[in-house]
Design an enzyme around this catalytic site. Structure first.
Site, PDB file in Angstrom:
ATOM      1  N   LYS A  52       0.844  -1.204   0.000  1.00 29.00           N
ATOM      2  CA  LYS A  52       0.000   0.000   0.000  1.00 29.00           C
ATOM      3  C   LYS A  52       0.872   1.244   0.000  1.00 29.00           C
ATOM      4  O   LYS A  52       0.658   2.183  -0.770  1.00 29.00           O
ATOM      5  CB  LYS A  52      -0.940  -0.011   1.219  1.00 29.00           C
ATOM      6  CG  LYS A  52      -2.045  -1.055   1.092  1.00 29.00           C
ATOM      7  CD  LYS A  52      -2.814  -1.314   2.379  1.00 29.00           C
ATOM      8  CE  LYS A  52      -3.794  -2.469   2.174  1.00 29.00           C
ATOM      9  NZ  LYS A  52      -4.452  -2.931   3.402  1.00 29.00           N
ATOM     10  N   GLN A  96      -4.794  -1.601   9.769  1.00 27.35           N
ATOM     11  CA  GLN A  96      -4.655  -2.927   9.162  1.00 27.35           C
ATOM     12  C   GLN A  96      -5.194  -4.012  10.103  1.00 27.35           C
ATOM     13  O   GLN A  96      -4.826  -4.071  11.270  1.00 27.35           O
ATOM     14  CB  GLN A  96      -3.167  -3.178   8.841  1.00 27.35           C
ATOM     15  CG  GLN A  96      -2.901  -4.466   8.114  1.00 27.35           C
ATOM     16  CD  GLN A  96      -3.514  -4.512   6.705  1.00 27.35           C
ATOM     17  OE1 GLN A  96      -3.420  -3.552   5.939  1.00 27.35           O
ATOM     18  NE2 GLN A  96      -4.163  -5.611   6.377  1.00 27.35           N
ATOM     19  N   ASP A 119     -11.295   2.675   4.100  1.00 27.86           N
ATOM     20  CA  ASP A 119     -11.682   1.286   3.829  1.00 27.86           C
ATOM     21  C   ASP A 119     -13.193   1.122   3.684  1.00 27.86           C
ATOM     22  O   ASP A 119     -13.659   0.051   3.288  1.00 27.86           O
ATOM     23  CB  ASP A 119     -11.214   0.379   4.983  1.00 27.86           C
ATOM     24  CG  ASP A 119      -9.887  -0.306   4.671  1.00 27.86           C
ATOM     25  OD1 ASP A 119      -9.591  -0.506   3.479  1.00 27.86           O
ATOM     26  OD2 ASP A 119      -9.160  -0.643   5.629  1.00 27.86           O
TER      27      ASP A 119
END
Ligand code: NDP
Length: 309
Positions: A52, A96, A119
């Site tokens: 990422k 994460q 997200d």
């Protein structure tokens, strides 16, 4: 001949399209900013985060990696998130998963400002998706929709079956297909006659987490098959069974110790589907691309600069 839905090619298209939006933001105000919180030392999570951050660098997105130790408390993580919520130059915050076992993941995810929830997991954004309001969308299912659109796979009026009902893939996937006017069925581990239900599908999406579970008995000839699964097979007998003895795959197992396979049997999929996503190289590459899209879109919103203006 089945059409291969090439996630790498679409990822590159999406990145190329984002460059001009990012250049524009940088010229007018500042680079979009993404903060990634990686707690602990999970090796798979570390690889995801590295990819990422690397993609951000490639595109000119500012990124910041925060790496608290495995022992961090829920309270200390909440403080990190709240600090990032307050920072003007951070447009997106990604925590994460999975977090260390003792941490209350839900509290941490819910603490992210919905306007920075890159997200799309915050309950407010889940609600926004449900009623069709704008807002960041979960990246993996958003990537699937992008792929289907770009390859002009018809969705309106089609029977779509999604196997899997997780909050990050299955449920948002079903909702997004519904917004594309597909007739959607969601299946899970308690579904009766799963093969029979799947065989109704014009669009079959597998998001299960079971190596090559979906075989020829689940696929209607001519269906578009989207394989979200990513599983590692380490057993030679299993590799032989899945790839029907293909020597190349056994050699790969010998060399690397494991072979990546989706939730759909790759041979059955290539034989029966009209269009399908390979594993690797199908859905996977799009997840990070859509994360970048979400980051840039949030930055445009925060800075009051529209993509086309
Ligand atoms: P979860 O484990 O959270 O959910 C799995 C779902 O599959 C559950 O709803 C479960 O049903 C259902 N399921 C499990 N076994 C069966 C079965 N035998 N029959 C029918 N349904 C079953 O997984 P995720 O949604 O997080 O991920 C799914 C897959 O996608 C994994 O392989 C993961 O690695 C991959 N993935 C890939 C991404 C990418 O970028 N390509 C991103 C995210 C995930 P129930 O609810 O009843 O338990």
């Amino acid at each position: 001949m089945a059409k291969l839905l090439d996630g790498v090619a679409v990822r590159e298209q999406i990145k190329a399209e984002l460059r001009s939006r990012i250049d524009r933001l940088r010229a007018l105000r500042r680079a979009p900013g993404l903060a990634v919180v990686l707690a602990g030392e999970d090796p798979a999570s570390a690889i995801y985060v590295r990819n990422k951050v690397k993609t951000c660098e490639e595109l000119g997105i500012y990124s910041e990696k925060i790496t608290p130790p495995e022992t961090i408390t829920t309270g200390a993580l909440l403080e990190i998130v709240e600090g990032l919520n307050r920072r003007e130059e951070i447009d997106g915050i990604l925590v994460q998963m999975p977090l260390p076992r003792h941490v209350d993941s839900k509290r941490v995810l819910d603490a992210i400002l919905p306007a920075k929830d890159v997200d799309g997991f915050h309950p407010v954004n889940v609600g926004n998706l449900s009623i069709g309001n704008p807002g960041p969308r979960a990246c993996t299912p958003a990537g699937v929709i992008e792929l289907l659109k770009r390859y002009e796979v018809p969705m309106a009026g089609q029977e779509a079956v999604v196997v899997g009902r997780s909050d990050i893939v299955g449920k948002p996937m079903a909702m997004m297909l519904l917004h594309q006017n597909a007739t959607v069925t969601i299946c899970h581990s308690k579904t009766r006659d799963l093969p029979g239900v799947c065989r109704r599908a014009d669009i079959l999406v597998a998001a299960i987490g079971r190596a090559a579970m979906i075989d020829e008995s689940y696929i209607k000839p001519g269906a578009a098959v989207i394989d979200v699964g990513m599983n590692r097979v380490t057993d030679a007998g299993e590799v032989t069974r899945i790839w029907r003895g293909e020597a190349r795959k056994l050699a790969q197992l010998e060399e690397k110790g494991s072979v990546l396979v989706g939730d759909v049997n790759p041979i059955a999929m290539a034989e029966l589907a009209s269009a399908y996503t390979p594993v690797p190289g199908g859905v996977g590459p799009l997840t990070i691309a859509m994360l970048m899209v979400n980051t840039v879109t949030l930055a445009e919103q925060h800075l009051g600069i529209t993509a086309s203006a």
